[in-house]
Write a protein that holds these residues in place. Structure first.
Motif, PDB file in Angstrom:
ATOM      1  N   SER A   1       0.821  -1.218   0.000  1.00  0.00           N
ATOM      2  CA  SER A   1       0.000   0.000   0.000  1.00  0.00           C
ATOM      3  C   SER A   1       0.852   1.265   0.000  1.00  0.00           C
ATOM      4  CB  SER A   1      -0.937   0.004   1.209  1.00  0.00           C
ATOM      5  OG  SER A   1      -0.202   0.146   2.424  1.00  0.00           O
ATOM      6  N   ALA A   2       2.118   1.137   0.370  1.00  0.00           N
ATOM      7  CA  ALA A   2       3.019   2.295   0.393  1.00  0.00           C
ATOM      8  C   ALA A   2       3.703   2.514  -0.947  1.00  0.00           C
ATOM      9  CB  ALA A   2       4.065   2.112   1.488  1.00  0.00           C
ATOM     10  N   THR A   3       3.404   1.692  -1.937  1.00  0.00           N
ATOM     11  CA  THR A   3       3.973   1.825  -3.278  1.00  0.00           C
ATOM     12  C   THR A   3       2.926   2.403  -4.223  1.00  0.00           C
ATOM     13  OG1 THR A   3       3.274  -0.363  -4.090  1.00  0.00           O
ATOM     14  CG2 THR A   3       5.314  -0.264  -2.785  1.00  0.00           C
ATOM     15  N   ASP A   4       3.263   2.460  -5.511  1.00  0.00           N
ATOM     16  CA  ASP A   4       2.315   2.972  -6.494  1.00  0.00           C
ATOM     17  C   ASP A   4       1.096   2.072  -6.645  1.00  0.00           C
ATOM     18  OD1 ASP A   4       1.754   4.946  -8.708  1.00  0.00           O
ATOM     19  OD2 ASP A   4       1.766   3.106  -9.897  1.00  0.00           O
ATOM     20  N   TYR A   5       1.185   0.842  -6.180  1.00  0.00           N
ATOM     21  CA  TYR A   5       0.026  -0.053  -6.236  1.00  0.00           C
ATOM     22  C   TYR A   5      -1.080   0.432  -5.301  1.00  0.00           C
ATOM     23  CZ  TYR A   5       2.345  -3.570  -9.102  1.00  0.00           C
ATOM     24  OH  TYR A   5       2.950  -4.224 -10.136  1.00  0.00           O
ATOM     25  N   GLY A   6      -0.725   1.199  -4.274  1.00  0.00           N
ATOM     26  CA  GLY A   6      -1.724   1.767  -3.379  1.00  0.00           C
ATOM     27  C   GLY A   6      -2.548   0.699  -2.681  1.00  0.00           C
ATOM     28  N   ASN A   7      -3.839   0.943  -2.572  1.00  0.00           N
ATOM     29  CA  ASN A   7      -4.741   0.030  -1.857  1.00  0.00           C
ATOM     30  C   ASN A   7      -5.391  -0.986  -2.795  1.00  0.00           C
ATOM     31  OD1 ASN A   7      -4.311   1.256   0.689  1.00  0.00           O
ATOM     32  ND2 ASN A   7      -5.751   2.894   0.150  1.00  0.00           N
ATOM     33  N   PHE A   8      -4.595  -1.526  -3.733  1.00  0.00           N
ATOM     34  CA  PHE A   8      -5.175  -2.457  -4.702  1.00  0.00           C
ATOM     35  C   PHE A   8      -5.627  -3.765  -4.061  1.00  0.00           C
ATOM     36  CE2 PHE A   8      -1.205  -4.418  -4.241  1.00  0.00           C
ATOM     37  CZ  PHE A   8      -1.047  -5.534  -5.039  1.00  0.00           C
ATOM     38  N   LEU A   9      -5.162  -4.038  -2.836  1.00  0.00           N
ATOM     39  CA  LEU A   9      -5.567  -5.251  -2.127  1.00  0.00           C
ATOM     40  C   LEU A   9      -6.532  -4.951  -0.977  1.00  0.00           C
ATOM     41  CD1 LEU A   9      -2.088  -7.039  -1.919  1.00  0.00           C
ATOM     42  CD2 LEU A   9      -3.965  -7.581  -3.475  1.00  0.00           C
ATOM     43  N   ALA A  10      -6.985  -3.704  -0.873  1.00  0.00           N
ATOM     44  CA  ALA A  10      -7.773  -3.292   0.290  1.00  0.00           C
ATOM     45  C   ALA A  10      -9.080  -4.067   0.426  1.00  0.00           C
ATOM     46  CB  ALA A  10      -8.058  -1.794   0.213  1.00  0.00           C
ATOM     47  N   ASN A  11      -9.677  -4.431  -0.699  1.00  0.00           N
ATOM     48  CA  ASN A  11     -10.979  -5.117  -0.656  1.00  0.00           C
ATOM     49  C   ASN A  11     -10.872  -6.634  -0.637  1.00  0.00           C
ATOM     50  OD1 ASN A  11     -12.393  -2.648  -0.718  1.00  0.00           O
ATOM     51  ND2 ASN A  11     -12.259  -2.573  -2.964  1.00  0.00           N
ATOM     52  N   GLU A  12      -9.635  -7.146  -0.597  1.00  0.00           N
ATOM     53  CA  GLU A  12      -9.451  -8.597  -0.554  1.00  0.00           C
ATOM     54  C   GLU A  12      -9.609  -9.086   0.880  1.00  0.00           C
ATOM     55  OE1 GLU A  12      -9.132 -10.597  -3.130  1.00  0.00           O
ATOM     56  OE2 GLU A  12      -9.262  -8.862  -4.464  1.00  0.00           O
ATOM     57  N   PRO A  13     -10.413 -10.127   1.094  1.00  0.00           N
ATOM     58  CA  PRO A  13     -10.646 -10.617   2.459  1.00  0.00           C
ATOM     59  C   PRO A  13      -9.417 -11.295   3.054  1.00  0.00           C
ATOM     60  CG  PRO A  13     -11.651 -12.085   0.856  1.00  0.00           C
ATOM     61  CD  PRO A  13     -11.141 -10.910   0.085  1.00  0.00           C
ATOM     62  N   SER A  14      -9.368 -11.331   4.353  1.00  0.00           N
ATOM     63  CA  SER A  14      -8.310 -12.064   5.058  1.00  0.00           C
ATOM     64  C   SER A  14      -8.778 -13.494   5.306  1.00  0.00           C
ATOM     65  CB  SER A  14      -7.987 -11.375   6.377  1.00  0.00           C
ATOM     66  OG  SER A  14      -7.484 -10.073   6.145  1.00  0.00           O
ATOM     67  N   PRO A  15      -7.883 -14.476   5.245  1.00  0.00           N
ATOM     68  CA  PRO A  15      -6.474 -14.348   4.884  1.00  0.00           C
ATOM     69  C   PRO A  15      -6.301 -14.053   3.395  1.00  0.00           C
ATOM     70  CG  PRO A  15      -7.048 -16.658   5.107  1.00  0.00           C
ATOM     71  CD  PRO A  15      -8.257 -15.869   5.543  1.00  0.00           C
ATOM     72  N   LEU A  16      -5.320 -13.247   3.080  1.00  0.00           N
ATOM     73  CA  LEU A  16      -5.062 -12.827   1.708  1.00  0.00           C
ATOM     74  C   LEU A  16      -4.563 -14.008   0.876  1.00  0.00           C
ATOM     75  CD1 LEU A  16      -4.809 -10.451  -0.328  1.00  0.00           C
ATOM     76  CD2 LEU A  16      -2.466 -10.142   0.505  1.00  0.00           C
ATOM     77  N   ALA A  17      -5.184 -14.228  -0.283  1.00  0.00           N
ATOM     78  CA  ALA A  17      -4.765 -15.305  -1.182  1.00  0.00           C
ATOM     79  C   ALA A  17      -3.719 -14.771  -2.156  1.00  0.00           C
ATOM     80  CB  ALA A  17      -5.959 -15.845  -1.966  1.00  0.00           C
ATOM     81  N   THR A  18      -2.689 -15.565  -2.428  1.00  0.00           N
ATOM     82  CA  THR A  18      -1.643 -15.123  -3.364  1.00  0.00           C
ATOM     83  C   THR A  18      -2.199 -14.958  -4.769  1.00  0.00           C
ATOM     84  OG1 THR A  18      -0.967 -17.429  -3.674  1.00  0.00           O
ATOM     85  CG2 THR A  18       0.223 -16.143  -2.017  1.00  0.00           C
ATOM     86  N   SER A  19      -3.212 -15.715  -5.122  1.00  0.00           N
ATOM     87  CA  SER A  19      -3.821 -15.561  -6.445  1.00  0.00           C
ATOM     88  C   SER A  19      -4.438 -14.171  -6.598  1.00  0.00           C
ATOM     89  CB  SER A  19      -4.886 -16.631  -6.678  1.00  0.00           C
ATOM     90  OG  SER A  19      -5.905 -16.561  -5.688  1.00  0.00           O
ATOM     91  N   ALA A  20      -4.930 -13.610  -5.492  1.00  0.00           N
ATOM     92  CA  ALA A  20      -5.519 -12.269  -5.530  1.00  0.00           C
ATOM     93  C   ALA A  20      -4.455 -11.216  -5.811  1.00  0.00           C
ATOM     94  CB  ALA A  20      -6.225 -11.969  -4.211  1.00  0.00           C
ATOM     95  N   VAL A  21      -3.240 -11.444  -5.325  1.00  0.00           N
ATOM     96  CA  VAL A  21      -2.145 -10.509  -5.584  1.00  0.00           C
ATOM     97  C   VAL A  21      -1.890 -10.411  -7.086  1.00  0.00           C
ATOM     98  CG1 VAL A  21       0.306 -10.035  -5.223  1.00  0.00           C
ATOM     99  CG2 VAL A  21      -1.074 -10.932  -3.339  1.00  0.00           C
TER     100      VAL A  21
END
Length: 352
Positions: free
Chosen positions: A47-67
């Motif tokens: 989130s501190a990079t140019d990608y920003g909050n691109f994973l913000a809406n992904e549920p926990s636990p975070l899946a690597t496929s979502a990345v």
């Protein structure tokens, strides 16, 4: 003259893509990511990079496929902005960049269908840059002629199918033959189009496409060992461009063993680094991962170098390739964190 006129049609988009290039992850970013203990830490660092909050809406636990999916979605949005605002000949150049994804999607879908995979699942795995309207209909094709007539005849891939009709039945080997024939035709066509653009674009793109052609030639040769593919059929799959063409291609078509492949490839000085310590290919066998990583590393170096020149289109190609490598790298790091494979977390090729 080229520098004076380039900015009229493509200067704005060149500035945009160089801005995209400047926001790619740095060595410091990668170091921070590899030190993450959990995927939640990974999410915070990203989130501190140019990608920003691109994973913000992904549920926990975070899946690597979502990345991978969300990073790809960001890439596609940026690319489509470029393509939407481009005019000829840049718009056609950007279209050429999508044809490889179309080929991969076609092969993915017919291979998955052959093995009874769910069509919807296969469609979700298709790359968005290679999507076309008739793609879902691929699942009903049973031979190459039907595949062409009902699905691909109105797509940009249609001209590349001219040499594919000899492989009438769709089985695993013939599908791979079709893939390689399509890539051969595509690379040769793209090469000629790049040459027609002239100037720095032609100079840089012929180098980049020559490497891509050689990489496919090397992979076809190695993967054909132990299969029913004849030497004559193997040779017909090689692109007729690249540093290995024609002498290297002819020699590789006759190769029977791995050590012969290495000696032939080393004719090209740029490729000696692939085998300098013998870990990529040896007489005992092939470490495909090591060889592939070295090819990726060389490709990254080539794209970084050739994207430094201004007033040419190869920056668009290089940015796309480097961004793909960035997505592979961050996905690898996330997977290592998820699997607690800390000893392998640095085994990626950073595109910076």
């Amino acid at each position: 003259m080229e520098a004076l006129s380039f900015n009229i049609e493509a200067g704005y988009l060149e500035g945009i893509v160089r801005g995209y290039r400047a926001t790619m992850l740095t060595q410091t970013n990668y170091q921070s990511l590899t030190q993450c203990e959990t995927l939640e830490d990974f999410r915070m660092q990203m989130s501190a990079t140019d990608y920003g909050n691109f994973l913000a809406n992904e549920p926990s636990p975070l899946a690597t496929s979502a990345v991978s999916q969300q990073a790809t979605r960001k890439l596609v949005a940026e690319f489509e902005y470029l393509r939407t605002n481009a005019t000829e000949p840049l718009s056609r150049f950007l279209d050429y960049l999508t044809y490889s994804y179309m080929i991969d999607n076609v092969v993915l879908l017919i291979t998955g269908t052959l093995h009874g995979r769910d069509t919807q699942e296969l469609l979700e795995r298709c790359h968005p840059l290679g999507w076309f309207d008739t793609l879902p209909a691929l699942s009903v094709a049973t031979n190459v002629e039907e595949l062409y007539r009902t699905v691909l005849v109105d797509t940009p891939l249609a001209p590349y199918f001219r040499d594919c009709f000899s492989a009438a039945d769709l089985d695993d080997l013939n599908i791979e033959v079709i893939r390689n024939k399509l890539y051969k035709a595509y690379l040769e066509d793209f090469y000629e189009f790049a040459r027609s653009l002239g100037g720095s674009t032609a100079e840089n793109m012929t180098k980049l496409l020559a490497f891509e052609a050689d990489r496919r030639t090397i992979n076809i040769t190695i993967n054909s060992f132990g299969t029913s593919l004849s030497k004559e059929e193997r040779g017909r799959l090689y692109p007729t461009i690249g540093h290995l063409y024609p002498a290297g291609n002819n020699a590789l078509a006759r190769a029977d063993a791995i050590d012969q492949v290495r000696s032939i490839i080393e004719w090209v000085p740029e490729y000696k680094r692939l085998f300098d310590d013998g870990s990529g290919i040896s007489s005992e066998g092939v470490d495909f991962n090591a060889l592939e990583d070295r090819m990726f590393a060389y490709e990254v170096e080539l794209n970084r170098l050739l994207s430094m020149n201004q007033f040419q289109y190869s920056i668009f190609y290089s940015w796309l390739k480097l961004k793909e490598q960035e997505i592979r790298s961050i996905t690898w790091i996330a997977e290592c964190i998820a699997q607690d494979a800390r000893d392998r977390i640095n085994d990626f090729v950073p595109p910076v």
